[in-house]
Design an enzyme around this catalytic site. Structure first.
Site, PDB file in Angstrom:
ATOM      1  N   ARG A 153       0.828  -1.216   0.000  1.00  9.04           N
ATOM      2  CA  ARG A 153       0.000   0.000   0.000  1.00  9.04           C
ATOM      3  C   ARG A 153       0.859   1.262   0.000  1.00  9.04           C
ATOM      4  O   ARG A 153       0.456   2.285  -0.564  1.00  9.04           O
ATOM      5  CB  ARG A 153      -0.918   0.009   1.226  1.00  9.04           C
ATOM      6  CG  ARG A 153      -2.117  -0.897   1.036  1.00  9.04           C
ATOM      7  CD  ARG A 153      -3.004  -0.883   2.240  1.00  9.04           C
ATOM      8  NE  ARG A 153      -4.299  -1.440   1.926  1.00  9.04           N
ATOM      9  CZ  ARG A 153      -5.242  -1.641   2.830  1.00  9.04           C
ATOM     10  NH1 ARG A 153      -5.044  -1.348   4.082  1.00  9.04           N
ATOM     11  NH2 ARG A 153      -6.404  -2.159   2.465  1.00  9.04           N
TER      12      ARG A 153
ATOM     13  N   LYS B  88     -15.810 -12.629   8.756  1.00  2.00           N
ATOM     14  CA  LYS B  88     -17.048 -12.152   9.372  1.00  2.00           C
ATOM     15  C   LYS B  88     -18.272 -12.241   8.474  1.00  2.00           C
ATOM     16  O   LYS B  88     -18.405 -11.492   7.521  1.00  2.00           O
ATOM     17  CB  LYS B  88     -16.858 -10.706   9.824  1.00  2.00           C
ATOM     18  CG  LYS B  88     -15.985 -10.606  11.041  1.00  2.00           C
ATOM     19  CD  LYS B  88     -16.264  -9.342  11.773  1.00  2.00           C
ATOM     20  CE  LYS B  88     -16.128  -9.544  13.262  1.00  2.00           C
ATOM     21  NZ  LYS B  88     -16.691  -8.469  14.021  1.00  2.00           N
TER      22      LYS B  88
ATOM     23  N   GLY C 253      -5.599  -7.735   1.951  1.00  2.00           N
ATOM     24  CA  GLY C 253      -4.209  -7.839   2.424  1.00  2.00           C
ATOM     25  C   GLY C 253      -3.727  -9.267   2.611  1.00  2.00           C
ATOM     26  O   GLY C 253      -2.625  -9.612   2.172  1.00  2.00           O
TER      27      GLY C 253
ATOM     28  N   GLY D  18     -12.036  -4.557   2.091  1.00  3.71           N
ATOM     29  CA  GLY D  18     -13.462  -4.239   2.183  1.00  3.71           C
ATOM     30  C   GLY D  18     -13.871  -3.221   1.123  1.00  3.71           C
ATOM     31  O   GLY D  18     -14.945  -3.326   0.520  1.00  3.71           O
TER      32      GLY D  18
HETATM   33  C1  3PG Z   1      -8.542  -1.796   5.118  1.00  5.99           C
HETATM   34  O1  3PG Z   1      -7.501  -2.302   5.546  1.00  5.99           O
HETATM   35  O2  3PG Z   1      -9.447  -2.473   4.578  1.00  5.99           O
HETATM   36  C2  3PG Z   1      -8.682  -0.301   5.159  1.00  5.99           C
HETATM   37  O3  3PG Z   1      -7.517   0.327   5.578  1.00  5.99           O
HETATM   38  C3  3PG Z   1      -9.847   0.109   6.000  1.00  5.99           C
HETATM   39  O4  3PG Z   1      -9.652  -0.238   7.334  1.00  5.99           O
HETATM   40  P1  3PG Z   1     -10.913  -0.387   8.309  1.00  5.99           P
HETATM   41  O5  3PG Z   1     -11.678  -1.604   7.853  1.00  5.99           O
HETATM   42  O6  3PG Z   1     -10.347  -0.514   9.683  1.00  5.99           O
HETATM   43  O7  3PG Z   1     -11.756   0.855   8.146  1.00  5.99           O
END
Ligand code: 3PG
Length: 396
Positions: free
Chosen positions: A40, A202, A353, A376
């Site tokens: 990233r 989840k 990730g 997400g």
């Molecule tokens: C992620 O890793 O998906 C983004 O950085 C968003 O993080 P979050 O789900 O904690 O908002």
């Protein structure tokens, strides 16, 4: 094909010495304070270098993890050092612990053209996640424009993502533009059949997404703990495996009856799972998992079933491993799917990730047309959900 019209940073009139607030998503995977993947950070370097070339004074904002307090383990400092190393610039790059105290304000004010300040984890201020407008206004004092390059966080209505655009003209960074262009190809007249693989943990957050994917994709393959949770919803025991218990009433209409949905029919199970050590494993059909067993990977029948579907696909979307793939012994299913995808002639995109980190360590990423920095965010974008961070950089 209608494509989103974004206001690119290229269109901004950036004069030498102008301050630019740059929102990035440097929420990188970490083990303790060690960064395990800097994908990233690398992804936003193009935007940073563009701004440097223009002679901007750059203030970088990012979040890291989900802190509930000022957790020193979630300080952006290690990220700052990695960023500096990757940027490899002779220009001054500083870390600002608190941009709102006197020292922080002065440090930012004294930035010269071509210098960069990276601010501490913006989620250390609770106003960020609440999209507090007074807070967004305070942040806006650090720039004349804001550039959003944080695609991975653009599904969040947070102050430095959404609220800030009420006070500053907002532009899209190069990473954000690239993400939108590639991901759009998967949803706007995609080549069919479209196969989506969704893993992860989840079910409460992914149930609606799976439902949406069932209407847009031709086949949806679900693996990992997510599949365990679906099985439990149907009253099928998964033994001691990881799953999320949810009230069926709280979820939308049933999805397991959909002919497009494919969940594992067998699994690699073990009575123990000891990180780093090889443990004794067996193959079990779903429905006959022992009370003392963990499902840790998809089994050979599921692997065949999934690969047969993928072989026919013309568009493949993948987010989330299908087993406990961080452990070599249980990475077989995930790697077998990746190798099969490598042989298919299709438009292939991948995000998340964990999936990226695993495939990268086996050099299996190169066959993908696009590797998304979003987890997400990628899923929500593809599901057509609201993306506040993209809305603010769209041309009217
Ligand atoms: C992620 O890793 O998906 C983004 O950085 C968003 O993080 P979050 O789900 O904690 O908002």
């Amino acid at each position: 094909m209608i494509t989103m019209r974004l206001r690119s940073v290229r269109e901004a009139h950036i004069q030498k010495g102008m301050s630019v607030l740059l929102r990035v998503d440097f929420n990188v995977p970490m083990k303790g304070t060690a960064i395990t993947d800097d994908f990233r950070i690398q992804g936003s370097l193009e935007t940073v270098r563009f701004l440097l070339k223009k002679g901007a004074r750059i203030v970088i904002i990012s979040h890291l993890g989900r802190p509930t307090s000022r957790d020193p383990n979630l300080s952006l400092r290690p990220v700052f050092f990695r960023f500096k190393k990757l940027l490899h610039s002779s220009n001054r790059v500083i870390f600002v612990k608190n941009p709102f105290d006197l020292a922080g304000i002065c440090a930012i004010q004294q930035l010269k053209a071509g210098e960069i300040a990276m601010v501490e984890n913006i989620r250390f201020w609770k106003e960020e996640e609440r999209n507090n407008l007074a807070f967004a206004r305070k942040l806006s004092c650090f720039g004349r424009i804001v550039v959003n390059d944080a695609f991975g966080d653009s599904h969040r209505e947070h102050a430095s993502i959404a609220g800030i655009a009420k006070f500053l003209p907002a532009y899209a960074g190069f990473l954000l533009v690239r993400e939108v262009r590639f991901l759009e190809r998967a949803i706007k007249n995609p080549k069919r059949p479209v196969a989506s693989i969704i893993g992860g943990a989840k079910i409460s957050t992914k149930y609606e997404l799976i439902r949406t994917f069932l209407s847009s994709s031709d086949q949806v393959l679900v693996g990992g703990a997510l599949a365990n949770s679906l099985l439990v919803l149907e009253g099928i025991s998964v033994g001691k495996s990881v799953f999320e218990k949810v009230e069926p009433k709280k979820l939308g209409p049933k999805i397991l009856t959909s002919a497009k949905l494919h969940i594992p029919v067998d699994g690699v199970v073990s009575k123990k799972f000891d990180l780093g050590k090889n443990v004794k494993v067996s193959i079990r059909a779903v429905g006959s998992i022992g009370d003392d067993e963990y499902i840790l990977d998809i089994g050979p029948e599921t692997e065949k079933l999934f690969i047969n579907i993928l072989k026919k696909a013309k568009t493949i979307i993948w987010n989330g491993p299908v087993g406990y793939a961080e452990v070599k012994q249980f990475s077989h299913g995930t790697l077998a799917l990746a190798r099969a995808i490598g042989r298919v002639k299709a438009f292939r995109i991948i995000g998340g990730g964990d999936t990226i980190a695993i495939l990268k360590s086996y050099n299996l990423l190169s066959s993908f047309d696009h590797v998304s920095t979003g987890g997400g965010a990628m899923l929500e974008f593809l599901a057509g959900d609201r993306m506040p961070g993209i809305e603010v950089v769209m041309k009217k």
